[in-house]
Design a protein around this motif. Structure first.
Motif, PDB file in Angstrom:
ATOM      1  N   ILE A   1      -3.981   4.433  -1.617  1.00  0.00           N
ATOM      2  CA  ILE A   1      -5.110   4.783  -0.761  1.00  0.00           C
ATOM      3  C   ILE A   1      -4.888   6.162  -0.149  1.00  0.00           C
ATOM      4  CG2 ILE A   1      -6.450   4.089   1.268  1.00  0.00           C
ATOM      5  CD1 ILE A   1      -5.597   1.208   0.663  1.00  0.00           C
ATOM      6  N   ASP A   2      -5.859   7.023  -0.307  1.00  0.00           N
ATOM      7  CA  ASP A   2      -5.725   8.401   0.152  1.00  0.00           C
ATOM      8  C   ASP A   2      -6.070   8.587   1.618  1.00  0.00           C
ATOM      9  OD1 ASP A   2      -5.073   9.088  -2.474  1.00  0.00           O
ATOM     10  OD2 ASP A   2      -7.146   9.573  -2.996  1.00  0.00           O
TER      11      ASP A   2
ATOM     12  N   ASP B   1      -9.137   3.851   5.349  1.00  0.00           N
ATOM     13  CA  ASP B   1      -9.433   2.834   4.334  1.00  0.00           C
ATOM     14  C   ASP B   1      -8.326   1.793   4.180  1.00  0.00           C
ATOM     15  OD1 ASP B   1     -11.800   4.176   3.800  1.00  0.00           O
ATOM     16  OD2 ASP B   1     -10.934   5.356   2.155  1.00  0.00           O
ATOM     17  N   ILE B   2      -7.185   2.001   4.830  1.00  0.00           N
ATOM     18  CA  ILE B   2      -6.023   1.148   4.580  1.00  0.00           C
ATOM     19  C   ILE B   2      -6.221  -0.289   5.056  1.00  0.00           C
ATOM     20  CG2 ILE B   2      -3.597   0.757   5.187  1.00  0.00           C
ATOM     21  CD1 ILE B   2      -3.201   3.800   5.079  1.00  0.00           C
TER      22      ILE B   2
ATOM     23  N   VAL C   1       0.828  -1.206   0.000  1.00  0.00           N
ATOM     24  CA  VAL C   1       0.000   0.000   0.000  1.00  0.00           C
ATOM     25  C   VAL C   1       0.861   1.254   0.000  1.00  0.00           C
ATOM     26  CG1 VAL C   1      -1.687   1.351   1.312  1.00  0.00           C
ATOM     27  CG2 VAL C   1      -1.882  -1.146   1.239  1.00  0.00           C
TER      28      VAL C   1
ATOM     29  N   LEU D   1      -1.661  -0.999  -3.855  1.00  0.00           N
ATOM     30  CA  LEU D   1      -2.881  -0.255  -3.587  1.00  0.00           C
ATOM     31  C   LEU D   1      -2.493   1.185  -3.270  1.00  0.00           C
ATOM     32  CD1 LEU D   1      -4.517  -2.886  -1.181  1.00  0.00           C
ATOM     33  CD2 LEU D   1      -4.940  -2.606  -3.635  1.00  0.00           C
TER      34      LEU D   1
ATOM     35  N   ALA E   1      -8.845  -2.246   3.090  1.00  0.00           N
ATOM     36  CA  ALA E   1      -8.366  -2.554   1.735  1.00  0.00           C
ATOM     37  C   ALA E   1      -7.358  -3.695   1.756  1.00  0.00           C
ATOM     38  CB  ALA E   1      -7.735  -1.311   1.109  1.00  0.00           C
TER      39      ALA E   1
END
Length: 207
Positions: A176-177, A181-182, A141, A174, A185
Protein backbone atom coordinates in the motif's frame (compact mmCIF):
# COMPACT_ATOMS: atom_id res chain seq x y z
CA UNK A 1 -14.21 4.94 15.27
CA UNK A 2 -14.21 1.22 15.94
CA UNK A 3 -15.77 -1.34 13.63
CA UNK A 4 -17.29 -4.24 15.55
CA UNK A 5 -17.87 -6.23 12.37
CA UNK A 6 -14.15 -7.02 12.06
CA UNK A 7 -11.78 -8.74 14.51
CA UNK A 8 -9.02 -6.14 14.15
CA UNK A 9 -8.27 -4.51 17.48
CA UNK A 10 -4.51 -3.95 17.39
CA UNK A 11 -1.88 -3.19 14.77
CA UNK A 12 1.77 -4.18 15.09
CA UNK A 13 4.06 -1.71 13.35
CA UNK A 14 7.63 -2.55 12.38
CA UNK A 15 9.81 0.41 11.41
CA UNK A 16 13.17 2.06 11.81
CA UNK A 17 14.55 3.38 15.07
CA UNK A 18 16.20 6.07 12.93
CA UNK A 19 14.43 8.78 10.91
CA UNK A 20 15.99 7.88 7.57
CA UNK A 21 16.95 10.39 4.89
CA UNK A 22 13.51 10.98 3.39
CA UNK A 23 11.59 13.32 5.72
CA UNK A 24 8.30 11.83 4.57
CA UNK A 25 9.15 8.58 6.35
CA UNK A 26 8.78 10.34 9.71
CA UNK A 27 5.64 12.09 8.51
CA UNK A 28 4.22 8.75 7.40
CA UNK A 29 4.94 7.31 10.84
CA UNK A 30 3.04 10.11 12.56
CA UNK A 31 0.19 9.80 10.05
CA UNK A 32 -0.13 6.06 10.60
CA UNK A 33 -0.12 6.58 14.36
CA UNK A 34 -2.92 9.13 14.02
CA UNK A 35 -4.92 6.73 11.82
CA UNK A 36 -4.50 3.89 14.33
CA UNK A 37 -5.78 6.10 17.15
CA UNK A 38 -8.68 7.56 15.19
CA UNK A 39 -9.83 4.07 14.24
CA UNK A 40 -9.92 3.01 17.87
CA UNK A 41 -7.07 0.53 17.50
CA UNK A 42 -4.12 -0.18 19.77
CA UNK A 43 -0.54 0.15 18.56
CA UNK A 44 1.78 -2.74 19.35
CA UNK A 45 5.39 -1.96 18.54
CA UNK A 46 8.99 -2.44 19.57
CA UNK A 47 8.99 0.24 22.26
CA UNK A 48 11.46 2.63 20.67
CA UNK A 49 10.89 6.33 21.17
CA UNK A 50 13.36 7.51 18.53
CA UNK A 51 13.18 7.67 14.75
CA UNK A 52 10.13 6.40 12.90
CA UNK A 53 9.24 4.18 15.86
CA UNK A 54 8.92 7.26 18.04
CA UNK A 55 6.92 9.06 15.35
CA UNK A 56 4.33 6.28 15.18
CA UNK A 57 3.95 6.08 18.95
CA UNK A 58 3.71 9.87 19.22
CA UNK A 59 1.08 9.93 16.50
CA UNK A 60 -1.05 7.46 18.45
CA UNK A 61 -0.63 9.06 21.87
CA UNK A 62 -1.20 12.62 20.67
CA UNK A 63 -4.56 11.56 19.26
CA UNK A 64 -5.78 9.72 22.33
CA UNK A 65 -4.86 6.19 21.27
CA UNK A 66 -3.32 3.35 23.26
CA UNK A 67 0.19 2.00 22.86
CA UNK A 68 1.87 -1.22 23.94
CA UNK A 69 5.64 -1.10 23.70
CA UNK A 70 7.67 -4.30 23.92
CA UNK A 71 11.42 -3.84 24.16
CA UNK A 72 14.39 -5.93 25.33
CA UNK A 73 16.28 -4.59 28.34
CA UNK A 74 19.51 -4.15 26.37
CA UNK A 75 17.80 -1.82 23.85
CA UNK A 76 16.08 0.46 26.34
CA UNK A 77 18.81 3.10 26.29
CA UNK A 78 19.67 2.58 22.61
CA UNK A 79 16.25 2.89 20.95
CA UNK A 80 14.41 4.83 23.66
CA UNK A 81 14.64 7.10 26.66
CA UNK A 82 13.29 5.88 29.95
CA UNK A 83 11.31 9.09 30.41
CA UNK A 84 9.53 8.65 27.06
CA UNK A 85 8.82 5.00 27.79
CA UNK A 86 6.91 6.14 30.86
CA UNK A 87 4.34 7.79 28.57
CA UNK A 88 3.25 4.49 27.01
CA UNK A 89 0.01 2.88 28.20
CA UNK A 90 1.71 -0.49 28.53
CA UNK A 91 5.43 -1.23 28.62
CA UNK A 92 6.80 -4.76 28.53
CA UNK A 93 10.56 -5.21 28.98
CA UNK A 94 11.74 -8.59 27.79
CA UNK A 95 14.99 -10.49 28.42
CA UNK A 96 15.75 -10.98 24.71
CA UNK A 97 14.68 -10.34 21.11
CA UNK A 98 12.89 -13.66 20.69
CA UNK A 99 10.58 -12.97 23.62
CA UNK A 100 9.94 -9.49 22.27
CA UNK A 101 8.92 -10.76 18.83
CA UNK A 102 6.75 -13.49 20.32
CA UNK A 103 4.95 -10.94 22.48
CA UNK A 104 4.37 -8.60 19.55
CA UNK A 105 2.92 -11.42 17.47
CA UNK A 106 0.67 -12.60 20.27
CA UNK A 107 -0.81 -9.15 20.89
CA UNK A 108 -1.27 -8.07 17.27
CA UNK A 109 -4.14 -8.65 14.85
CA UNK A 110 -2.26 -7.31 11.82
CA UNK A 111 1.25 -6.23 10.86
CA UNK A 112 2.53 -3.15 9.03
CA UNK A 113 6.10 -2.58 7.88
CA UNK A 114 7.02 1.07 7.44
CA UNK A 115 10.48 1.96 6.10
CA UNK A 116 13.33 0.66 8.24
CA UNK A 117 16.57 -1.27 8.23
CA UNK A 118 17.68 -4.86 8.68
CA UNK A 119 15.74 -5.32 11.92
CA UNK A 120 12.50 -4.14 10.30
CA UNK A 121 13.08 -6.43 7.34
CA UNK A 122 13.83 -9.40 9.58
CA UNK A 123 10.66 -8.87 11.60
CA UNK A 124 8.22 -8.67 8.70
CA UNK A 125 9.92 -11.54 6.85
CA UNK A 126 9.57 -13.75 9.93
CA UNK A 127 5.85 -12.97 10.04
CA UNK A 128 5.62 -13.84 6.34
CA UNK A 129 7.44 -17.10 7.03
CA UNK A 130 4.97 -18.03 9.76
CA UNK A 131 2.16 -17.23 7.33
CA UNK A 132 3.72 -19.44 4.65
CA UNK A 133 3.87 -22.27 7.18
CA UNK A 134 0.17 -21.85 7.91
CA UNK A 135 0.63 -20.58 11.46
CA UNK A 136 -1.52 -17.48 11.02
CA UNK A 137 -3.73 -15.61 8.58
CA UNK A 138 -3.25 -12.13 9.97
CA UNK A 139 -3.03 -9.29 7.44
CA UNK A 140 0.52 -8.24 6.52
CA UNK A 141 1.19 -4.84 4.97
CA UNK A 142 4.21 -3.25 3.34
CA UNK A 143 3.67 0.50 3.63
CA UNK A 144 5.44 1.34 0.39
CA UNK A 145 6.22 4.95 1.21
CA UNK A 146 7.76 6.63 -1.84
CA UNK A 147 8.48 3.17 -3.28
CA UNK A 148 10.69 2.16 -0.35
CA UNK A 149 9.73 -1.53 -0.54
CA UNK A 150 9.84 -1.85 -4.35
CA UNK A 151 13.14 -3.81 -4.29
CA UNK A 152 11.65 -6.20 -1.71
CA UNK A 153 8.58 -6.81 -3.86
CA UNK A 154 10.81 -7.54 -6.84
CA UNK A 155 12.80 -10.04 -4.77
CA UNK A 156 9.63 -11.82 -3.66
CA UNK A 157 8.46 -12.04 -7.28
CA UNK A 158 11.86 -13.42 -8.25
CA UNK A 159 11.79 -16.06 -5.50
CA UNK A 160 8.27 -17.02 -6.55
CA UNK A 161 9.22 -17.27 -10.23
CA UNK A 162 12.18 -19.46 -9.27
CA UNK A 163 9.88 -21.85 -7.40
CA UNK A 164 11.00 -21.14 -3.84
CA UNK A 165 7.76 -19.67 -2.47
CA UNK A 166 5.87 -22.94 -2.47
CA UNK A 167 2.67 -21.67 -0.84
CA UNK A 168 2.18 -18.39 -2.66
CA UNK A 169 -1.43 -18.08 -1.56
CA UNK A 170 -0.24 -17.78 2.05
CA UNK A 171 2.41 -15.17 1.30
CA UNK A 172 0.46 -12.31 -0.20
CA UNK A 173 1.29 -9.19 1.77
CA UNK A 174 -0.68 -6.08 0.94
CA UNK A 175 1.48 -3.41 -0.70
CA UNK A 176 0.00 0.00 0.00
CA UNK A 177 1.45 3.32 -1.09
CA UNK A 178 -0.75 5.70 0.90
CA UNK A 179 -0.92 5.66 4.69
CA UNK A 180 -4.60 6.63 4.61
CA UNK A 181 -5.41 3.37 2.80
CA UNK A 182 -3.70 1.03 5.28
CA UNK A 183 -6.36 0.57 7.97
CA UNK A 184 -9.26 0.21 5.49
CA UNK A 185 -7.25 -2.37 3.53
CA UNK A 186 -6.45 -4.34 6.69
CA UNK A 187 -10.09 -4.43 7.74
CA UNK A 188 -11.22 -5.45 4.28
CA UNK A 189 -8.64 -8.25 4.18
CA UNK A 190 -9.61 -9.46 7.65
CA UNK A 191 -13.29 -9.52 6.71
CA UNK A 192 -12.46 -11.65 3.67
CA UNK A 193 -10.17 -14.01 5.58
CA UNK A 194 -12.10 -15.44 8.48
CA UNK A 195 -9.81 -18.40 9.14
CA UNK A 196 -7.67 -19.15 12.19
CA UNK A 197 -5.73 -15.96 12.89
CA UNK A 198 -3.16 -17.72 15.06
CA UNK A 199 -3.54 -15.76 18.27
CA UNK A 200 -4.25 -18.76 20.46
CA UNK A 201 -1.60 -20.01 22.85
CA UNK A 202 -1.52 -23.45 21.26
CA UNK A 203 -0.58 -21.97 17.90
CA UNK A 204 1.98 -19.57 19.29
CA UNK A 205 3.73 -22.35 21.18
CA UNK A 206 4.45 -24.12 17.89
CA UNK A 207 6.30 -21.16 16.35
Amino acid sequence: MTDDSTPIRSICVYCGSRPGRDPYHMAAGRELGKSIAENGLRLVYGGGTKGIMGAVASGVLSHGGQVTGIIPEFLVDMEATRHSLGQLDELIITPDMHTRKHGMFERADAFVALPGGIGTLEEIVEIMTWGQLGRHEKPMVFANINGFWDPMMELIRHMTDEGFVHTTHRVQPLVIDKVADIIPAIRKHAAETRGDRGGEEAVISKL
